[in-house]
Design an enzyme around this catalytic site. Structure first.
Site, short mmCIF file in Angstrom:
data_model
loop_
_atom_site.label_atom_id
_atom_site.label_comp_id
_atom_site.label_asym_id
_atom_site.label_seq_id
_atom_site.Cartn_x
_atom_site.Cartn_y
_atom_site.Cartn_z
N GLY A 1 0.83 -1.21 0.00
CA GLY A 1 0.00 0.00 0.00
C GLY A 1 0.86 1.25 0.00
N VAL B 1 16.84 8.47 -0.94
CA VAL B 1 17.68 7.34 -1.37
C VAL B 1 18.51 7.74 -2.60
CG1 VAL B 1 17.63 5.01 -2.37
CG2 VAL B 1 16.20 5.54 -0.39
N VAL B 2 17.83 8.37 -3.57
CA VAL B 2 18.52 8.74 -4.81
C VAL B 2 19.61 9.77 -4.52
CG1 VAL B 2 18.21 9.90 -7.05
CG2 VAL B 2 16.59 8.13 -6.30
N ARG C 1 0.86 -4.96 -5.55
CA ARG C 1 0.92 -6.22 -4.80
C ARG C 1 1.12 -7.30 -5.85
NH1 ARG C 1 -2.89 -3.33 -1.18
NH2 ARG C 1 -1.69 -3.02 0.71
N ASP D 1 5.39 -4.78 6.20
CA ASP D 1 6.03 -6.04 6.58
C ASP D 1 5.90 -7.12 5.51
OD1 ASP D 1 3.34 -6.25 7.12
OD2 ASP D 1 3.59 -7.42 8.96
N THR E 1 4.11 2.77 5.63
CA THR E 1 2.70 2.34 5.69
C THR E 1 1.96 3.28 6.61
OG1 THR E 1 1.16 0.67 6.52
CG2 THR E 1 3.37 0.58 7.41
N ASP F 1 -0.34 2.38 8.50
CA ASP F 1 -0.88 1.62 9.64
C ASP F 1 -0.05 1.75 10.92
OD1 ASP F 1 -2.68 0.76 7.73
OD2 ASP F 1 -1.72 -1.16 7.41
N ASP G 1 2.22 -0.15 12.13
CA ASP G 1 2.17 -1.42 12.86
C ASP G 1 3.43 -2.25 12.71
OD1 ASP G 1 1.84 -1.91 10.16
OD2 ASP G 1 0.26 -3.40 10.40
N ARG H 1 -5.78 -1.97 8.59
CA ARG H 1 -5.79 -3.42 8.38
C ARG H 1 -6.12 -4.11 9.70
NH1 ARG H 1 -1.84 -6.48 4.20
NH2 ARG H 1 -1.80 -4.38 3.36
N GLY I 1 -11.09 13.74 19.58
CA GLY I 1 -12.03 13.91 20.70
C GLY I 1 -13.27 13.04 20.57
N HIS J 1 -9.69 5.30 1.45
CA HIS J 1 -8.42 5.62 0.80
C HIS J 1 -8.06 7.10 0.83
CE1 HIS J 1 -9.01 1.52 -0.57
NE2 HIS J 1 -7.70 1.49 -0.79
P1 ADP Z 1 2.86 -4.37 2.75
O1 ADP Z 1 4.29 -4.36 2.33
O2 ADP Z 1 2.26 -3.00 2.75
O3 ADP Z 1 2.64 -5.13 4.03
P2 ADP Z 1 1.72 -6.62 1.25
O4 ADP Z 1 1.53 -7.47 2.47
O5 ADP Z 1 0.61 -6.57 0.27
O6 ADP Z 1 2.03 -5.10 1.60
O7 ADP Z 1 3.06 -7.14 0.53
C1 ADP Z 1 3.54 -6.50 -0.64
C2 ADP Z 1 4.15 -7.52 -1.58
O8 ADP Z 1 5.26 -8.14 -0.95
C3 ADP Z 1 3.23 -8.67 -1.98
O9 ADP Z 1 2.34 -8.34 -3.02
C4 ADP Z 1 4.24 -9.72 -2.42
O10 ADP Z 1 4.71 -9.44 -3.71
C5 ADP Z 1 5.39 -9.49 -1.42
N1 ADP Z 1 5.25 -10.42 -0.30
C6 ADP Z 1 4.40 -10.34 0.75
N2 ADP Z 1 4.51 -11.39 1.57
C7 ADP Z 1 5.46 -12.20 0.99
C8 ADP Z 1 6.03 -13.46 1.33
N3 ADP Z 1 5.64 -14.14 2.43
N4 ADP Z 1 6.97 -13.97 0.51
C9 ADP Z 1 7.38 -13.32 -0.59
N5 ADP Z 1 6.86 -12.12 -0.96
C10 ADP Z 1 5.93 -11.56 -0.19
O1 F6P Z 2 -1.66 -1.24 4.72
C1 F6P Z 2 -2.19 -0.01 4.31
C2 F6P Z 2 -3.66 -0.12 4.02
O2 F6P Z 2 -4.14 1.14 3.63
C3 F6P Z 2 -4.51 -0.69 5.16
O3 F6P Z 2 -4.78 0.29 6.14
C4 F6P Z 2 -5.72 -1.18 4.41
O4 F6P Z 2 -6.35 -2.24 5.09
C5 F6P Z 2 -5.14 -1.67 3.12
O5 F6P Z 2 -3.88 -1.03 2.94
C6 F6P Z 2 -6.02 -1.40 1.94
O6 F6P Z 2 -5.43 -1.96 0.82
P1 F6P Z 2 -5.96 -1.71 -0.67
O7 F6P Z 2 -5.57 -0.33 -1.06
O8 F6P Z 2 -5.29 -2.75 -1.48
O9 F6P Z 2 -7.45 -1.83 -0.60
#
Ligand code: ADP
Ligand code: F6P
Length: 322
Positions: free
Chosen positions: A11, A23-24, A72, A103, A126, A128, A130, A172, A186, A253
């Site tokens: 996300g 970074v760049v 994703r 993560d 992110t 979130d 988290d 999430r 509030g 969003h």
């Molecule tokens: P975020 O990084 O925001 O937590 P996602 O959980 O959707 O978002 O993960 C982003 C991308 O990272 C996934 O679409 C996938 O390509 C890769 N990814 C996530 N989990 C795994 C995993 N267990 N092994 C390999 N790639 C992963």
């Molecule tokens: O992880 C960020 C986040 O915005 C969460 O808060 C939410 O649950 C999720 O992504 C929504 O994902 P998508 O944009 O794929 O609907």
């Protein structure tokens, strides 16, 4: 190390552009070549790689979203997908990768590191907030400010019409953003997955508030709340109580977009420079983070093994202030 790559994955969050910029610019500062990979792991598999010079990141520190786009990517979950990603990196002589994301993205980075020996550094992005290994992620502060702006506006109309509003906040499975939105906005009530909550309990507390003279109520609901979505809670309230017409607002969003706050821009800038310095120093399989205003490095696995949670005292704080 002569050449590094940077990508955004999962996300999007406000401040990702400021991180790419950092970074760049840090890479060029240290004499490294840097390439941007488009749409996260998808671009890595399909060879969507472009060189980035200092000017390619001009005028983006204030922009929400990510100029590299994000995705994703299901193919990357399979070993074959990751092998193709490693081939792309080899083809471009990219020796190290900065992965900006959550993560899930780090789990992918960890596998790329373990299976193909690619040096990977995670940079937490992110809304979130988290991810373990850091007190704050980039985008959280901006999303929080967006949420409270929405709550402030809702309060005007809620108070004018003596109404109950149920406001659904993203996160999430984490209630961090919802809890802080409730406190800063509030809100009268907050339902988050971290604390046990029931619609019956909510009804009791709304009644107690009404008995004390409250004529309007704002209830913040985290999207991962076990009572269900704000719409589910509205239906249950209407069925089980005299509060028959609760209004529902899902901020959705809207929380993901917008110009990053100064806090997020500065955090992203610090993370970006620290990530490049870590790669140069030979680090891999780690993420950058901030703790007590200090930049730190932690194992990537901390991101999912030690999820950041709000301190339980915030639940009591919200109750006292409602
Ligand atoms: P975020 O990084 O925001 O937590 P996602 O959980 O959707 O978002 O993960 C982003 C991308 O990272 C996934 O679409 C996938 O390509 C890769 N990814 C996530 N989990 C795994 C995993 N267990 N092994 C390999 N790639 C992963
Ligand atoms: O992880 C960020 C986040 O915005 C969460 O808060 C939410 O649950 C999720 O992504 C929504 O994902 P998508 O944009 O794929 O609907």
């Amino acid at each position: 190390m002569k050449h590094i790559g940077v990508l955004t994955s999962g996300g999007d969050s406000p401040g990702m552009n400021a991180a790419i910029r950092a970074v760049v610019r840090a890479a060029h500062h240290y004499g490294l070549q840097v390439s941007g990979i488009e749409r996260g792991y998808q671009g890595l598999i399909h060879n969507h790689v472009r060189p980035m010079d200092r000017r390619s990141v001009s005028g983006i520190i204030n922009l929400g979203g990510t100029i590299l786009h994000t995705a994703r990517c299901m193919e990357f979950l399979e070993p074959e997908g990751r092998a193709r990603a490693a081939e792309t990196l080899a083809r471009h002589d990219i020796e190290g990768l900065v992965v900006i994301g959550g993560d899930g993205s780090y789990r992918g980075a960890m596998k790329l590191h373990e299976e193909h020996g690619i040096r990977c550094i995670g940079l937490p992005g992110t809304i979130d907030n988290d991810i373990g290994g850091t007190n704050f992620t980039i985008g959280y502060d901006t999303a929080l400010n967006t949420a409270i702006e929405a709550i402030d506006r809702i309060r005007d109309t809620a108070a004018s019409h003596d109404r109950i509003f149920l406001v659904e906040v993203m996160g999430r499975n984490s209630g961090y953003l919802a809890m802080m939105s409730a406190i800063a906005g509030g809100a009268e009530e907050v339902l988050v997955p971290e604390t046990e909550s029931s619609v019956e309990g909510l009804i009791e507390r709304l009644r107690a508030g009404a008995a004390k003279g409250k004529t309007s109520h704002i209830v913040v609901i985290a999207e991962g709340e076990e009572c269900g979505s704000a719409t589910d809670v509205a239906e249950k309230l209407a069925q089980k109580s005299e509060f028959t017409d609760p209004k529902v607002t899902v901020i959705g969003h809207l929380q993901r977009g917008g110009s990053p706050t100064a806090f997020d821009r500065i955090l992203a800038s610090r993370f970006g420079v620290r990530a490049v310095e870590a790669l140069r120093a030979g680090e891999t399989g780690v993420m950058v983070g901030v703790r007590g205003n200090q930049m730190i490095l932690s194992p990537l696995s901390d991101a999912w093994e030690q999820h950041t949670r709000f301190d339980p005292s915030f639940t009591e704080l919200a109750r006292i202030l409602s």
